[in-house]
Enzyme design. Sequence first.
Site, PDB file in Angstrom:
ATOM      1  N   CYS A 118       0.825  -1.213   0.000  1.00 38.07           N
ATOM      2  CA  CYS A 118       0.000   0.000   0.000  1.00 38.07           C
ATOM      3  C   CYS A 118       0.857   1.260   0.000  1.00 38.07           C
ATOM      4  CB  CYS A 118      -0.928  -0.016   1.208  1.00 38.07           C
ATOM      5  SG  CYS A 118      -1.955   1.467   1.312  1.00 38.07           S
ATOM      6  N   GLU A 159      -5.118   3.406 -10.496  1.00 40.82           N
ATOM      7  CA  GLU A 159      -5.749   2.087 -10.307  1.00 40.82           C
ATOM      8  C   GLU A 159      -6.897   1.914 -11.302  1.00 40.82           C
ATOM      9  OE1 GLU A 159      -6.245   2.745  -5.756  1.00 40.82           O
ATOM     10  OE2 GLU A 159      -6.098   0.572  -6.064  1.00 40.82           O
TER      11      GLU A 159
HETATM   12  N1  ARG Z   1      -6.814  -1.862  -7.154  1.00 42.47           N
HETATM   13  C1  ARG Z   1      -8.111  -2.174  -6.635  1.00 42.47           C
HETATM   14  C2  ARG Z   1      -9.165  -1.688  -7.601  1.00 42.47           C
HETATM   15  O1  ARG Z   1      -8.850  -1.038  -8.547  1.00 42.47           O
HETATM   16  C3  ARG Z   1      -8.357  -1.560  -5.268  1.00 42.47           C
HETATM   17  C4  ARG Z   1      -7.309  -1.863  -4.227  1.00 42.47           C
HETATM   18  C5  ARG Z   1      -7.368  -0.949  -3.036  1.00 42.47           C
HETATM   19  N2  ARG Z   1      -7.092   0.414  -3.422  1.00 42.47           N
HETATM   20  C6  ARG Z   1      -7.120   1.475  -2.590  1.00 42.47           C
HETATM   21  N3  ARG Z   1      -6.866   2.649  -3.094  1.00 42.47           N
HETATM   22  N4  ARG Z   1      -7.385   1.345  -1.312  1.00 42.47           N
HETATM   23  O2  ARG Z   1     -10.353  -1.878  -7.448  1.00 42.47           O
END
Ligand code: ARG
Length: 372
Positions: A67, A243
Amino acid sequence: MDQSNKLLSEAIQFIKECYDELGLSEDIKFKRITEIEDEINLTGTYSHTHMELTHGAKMAWRNNNRCIGRLLWETLHVIDAREIHTADEAYEKLLDHIDFATNDGNIKSTITIFPARINEYDPIRIWNHQLIRYAGYEMDGKIIGDSTSLEFTKMCEELGWKGNYTDYDILPLVIQEVGEEPKLFDIPKDLVKEINITHPQFDHFKRLNLKWYAVPIISDMRLEIGGIDYPMAPFNGWYMGTEIGARNLADSDRYNALPKIAEVMELNTKSNRSLWIDKSLVELNIAILHSYQKAGVTLVDHHTAAKQFKAFEENETKNLRPVTGNWTWLVPPLSPAATHIYHKPYNNKIKSPNYFYQMNPNQKDNKIKQSK
Ligand code: ARG
């Protein structure tokens, strides 16, 4: 070492660290250790005080090597749901979590902790990967929706759920009490905040009908504190733009948006050397940052996140806690070498408390017994 000795030594290690961090006296610490020792001797396990649970969950975040957002570990809002034993009650708690964490876009990092595993039995489990997630279907060799949800979606359908076969169907929650069949629950639409993706300059972007949800709430990981496992402990922070913009919507085996973006931007997709992939990626990420901001939903860009991680490293060093990290996860997927993370090694040692992957409750070779 037998099971209860192992548990006791893990408990002692946790209590020492936790109580020291909270500035509690040696006296209080040793009283508590004796109490835990008695409880383990009597029952084979022990139960955390609310204070231990709260600080333990925060330490677990701080220790999670993948993280980049760990600077904020102390801000985690911890909801103690250890009294919940039925799927119906758990459903209510999960809706509360979604509502509280979403907070109308001003996202609050939150965890809801359900009962601990006792003697290899999980009192309650959730089957979802995240509380909010889009379904994925395979139809005539083509994928609709999120390919990471294919298996789970099929399972939901086998349990009687009916999806609409759009790219953005919100999956139901699947909750299982020990010894019972899993139960399906729909999430009320008005609880799920979603963001339509538009671009600050290219108006045509909206024609792509891209969207994503506001809050990533990981629900399939096991929280471990002082040797005690919490197999159902959904938690959330907020998204880092990449992400969504460099993975979920961009990966060719996920939503595969880049060729469509190149088309509306009229880029030359015939040649790799036009860098149409890179250009589309950057514009998609600009669109994500823009759209979340416009919608008033918390989201961090990868440059700011990396700076925050640097501050975390400095804090940890000041507090004499060696920083651990998983380089392959910490480097952002866009412009990685433009962050400091790229240029140094990280020690991927796994510390406790922590969040761990665990076996799906539905897997056949599951070691976790589901019935008594
Ligand atoms: N990478 C994952 C997604 O795109 C989420 C993982 C947790 N990410 C976070 N910013 N807490 O759905």
